[in-house]
Scaffold this motif. Structure first.
Motif, short mmCIF file in Angstrom:
data_model
loop_
_atom_site.label_atom_id
_atom_site.label_comp_id
_atom_site.label_asym_id
_atom_site.label_seq_id
_atom_site.Cartn_x
_atom_site.Cartn_y
_atom_site.Cartn_z
N GLU A 1 14.02 -18.25 58.78
CA GLU A 1 14.03 -19.52 58.09
C GLU A 1 13.30 -19.37 56.71
O GLU A 1 12.64 -20.40 56.30
CB GLU A 1 12.90 -20.57 58.78
CG GLU A 1 13.55 -20.71 60.37
CD GLU A 1 14.98 -21.31 60.43
OE1 GLU A 1 15.48 -21.97 59.61
OE2 GLU A 1 15.67 -21.00 61.54
N SER B 1 21.05 -21.02 51.93
CA SER B 1 20.72 -20.36 53.19
C SER B 1 22.18 -20.00 53.71
O SER B 1 23.15 -20.41 53.34
CB SER B 1 20.12 -21.12 54.40
OG SER B 1 19.12 -21.71 54.06
N GLY C 1 21.07 -23.99 55.95
CA GLY C 1 22.29 -23.74 56.95
C GLY C 1 22.85 -24.85 57.27
O GLY C 1 24.19 -25.08 57.24
MG MG Z 1 19.01 -21.08 58.70
#
Ligand code: MG
Ligand code: ASP
Length: 420
Positions: A202, A36, A8
């Motif tokens: 995650e 992500s 991310g």
């Molecule tokens: Mg993430």
């Protein structure tokens, strides 16, 4: 075939997406790019789920509009003259999220399944954007839909992949849709009956490892905002050292102890096929970074510090003062497994068992069930500190003045449950 994974933080803004495109463009061979959700989108979607389930329609709509603004903000910075193709794709997905949330206001669905149906859109949106940007920058690619290609069971929020079926789906899709570069969502999958699932927070590293395993990739590279695997979290310790080489065994130990740098489930699919895992900085793609592989000629020669936060120490005492016999241990761990608690440390004595677990939304139900058989006490807000390759001086330095509730030491490793 190589697998690249971008988290991310690497795609949190337009500059990040452009940087990703540059890193991908340097690779001339076959590649799967696992991405992500952008920035903190998964957290934002989690909040959206809670607001929908608690019936707060106004806040829910505002939250969704923030998520929309964030993604459109990135797209408009990437394409200042507008790009209806990608905007329409995003709009369609946001429409689906809205429909899910509106339905939830009325139907009050079960949390885990609803969570997966909504939160999975973070990766669906980010991969659409990334795939489109790569195309525009000259890297032709196909965006895979992992909700169809990564087949999982229906353990929502922690779905378990069905490797044979997934491998079959993935390979046959790729054979009928040949490309040099594919873009795939991390973190998400789907059941055979077509429900979206997620692999646990995650979980994108894990997705990258699964894909690499199924495709017999030559390597996996996780592109991160740190130079590689460090001997401590730089947010918690001033001077850190880069560890250039680790074995799979080292990596599993570190991940289990709570090292944030790789998801614990990532190692097994790679170890099984002897696929090396590189961890490299996305801001400096030429840097050596770290590699995790079968064996290393450069064993770790610095102490390693790992904090696993948000721990709860649960102490169970047999009610009838009987010993904690093997069959009751069996039941105890069955209960822990069924309630999906993540155990970080275990210690037993004649009539008590202490189990340190990650704080989780399933804990309350688990403790309630355990209190039928045991007198249960617990302590929250704890950290588990693991120090590997240590000396008494180093231990003293890091534990001084702290309340230690439980400790375990071996020749190489010291572990402390600490009240901060
Ligand atoms: Mg993430
Ligand atoms: N987007 C998911 C999360 O934030 C998966 C990941 O980033 O690995 O938990």
């Amino acid at each position: 075939m190589k697998v690249y994974k971008f988290g991310g933080a690497s795609v949190k803004n337009a500059a990040g997406v452009r940087n990703l495109a540059q890193i991908v463009a340097r690779e001339k061979g076959e590649l799967v790019v696992v991405v992500s959700a952008m920035g903190k989108t998964t957290n934002a979607l989690e909040r959206l789920v809670s607001l929908s389930l608690s019936g707060e329609e106004e806040l829910m709509l505002r939250q969704l509009s923030d998520i929309r603004d964030y993604h459109f903000g990135i797209v408009s910075e990437l394409f200042p003259t507008g790009h209806t193709f990608i905007e329409n794709k995003l709009e369609a997905m946001l429409g689906q999220i809205l429909a899910c949330c509106k339905a939830a206001l009325v139907e009050k669905p079960e949390y885990d399944e609803f969570y997966d149906s909504v939160v999975s859109f973070g990766e669906l949106m980010s991969t659409r954007i990334v795939s489109y940007v790569l195309d525009r920058e000259g890297t032709q690619n196909i965006c895979l839909d992992m909700t169809k290609l990564l087949v999982t069971d229906d353990t929502y929020r922690e779905a378990r992949p069905e490797m044979k079926k997934s491998q079959h789906s993935l390979k046959s899709f790729m054979e009928s849709n040949p490309a040099r570069v594919y873009v795939a969502q991390g973190f998400i999958g789907g059941t055979e009956s077509g429900r979206r699932t997620t692999l646990g927070r995650e979980g994108s590293d894990y997705s990258a490892a699964l894909i690499a395993n199924m495709l017999d990739a030559e390597s996996v590279t996780i592109w991160k905002d740190v130079p590689g695997i460090l001997n401590a979290d730089p947010r918690l310790i001033n001077e850190t050292t880069l560890i250039h080489e680790l074995t799979y065994f080292d990596a599993v130990e570190l991940a289990y102890s709570g090292a944030q740098v790789i998801h614990p489930k990532t190692i097994r699919p790679l170890e099984n096929k002897h696929i090396p895992l590189y961890v490299k900085p996305f801001m400096n793609p030429e840097a050596e970074g770290s590699v995790i592989k079968d064996t290393t000629a450069r064993p770790i020669d610095v102490p390693v510090f790992i904090w696993r936060k948000n721990q709860v120490l649960v102490t169970l005492r047999a009610k009838d003062f009987s010993f904690v016999l093997e069959d009751s241990l069996n039941r105890l761990f069955e209960t822990i497994y069924r309630h999906r608690l993540k155990v970080s440390m275990i210690q037993s004595s004649a009539i008590t068992v202490s189990v340190c677990v990650d704080k989780s939304r399933y804990l309350e139900a688990a403790l309630k069930e355990l209190s039928e058989d045991y007198r249960v006490t617990f302590n929250e807000g704890l950290s588990l500190l693991t120090i590997r390759g240590t000396t008494p001086e180093i231990i003293a330095q890091h534990t001084e003045g702290k309340t230690i509730l439980l400790s375990q030491t071996t020749r190489r490793t010291a572990r402390y449950v600490i009240k901060e």
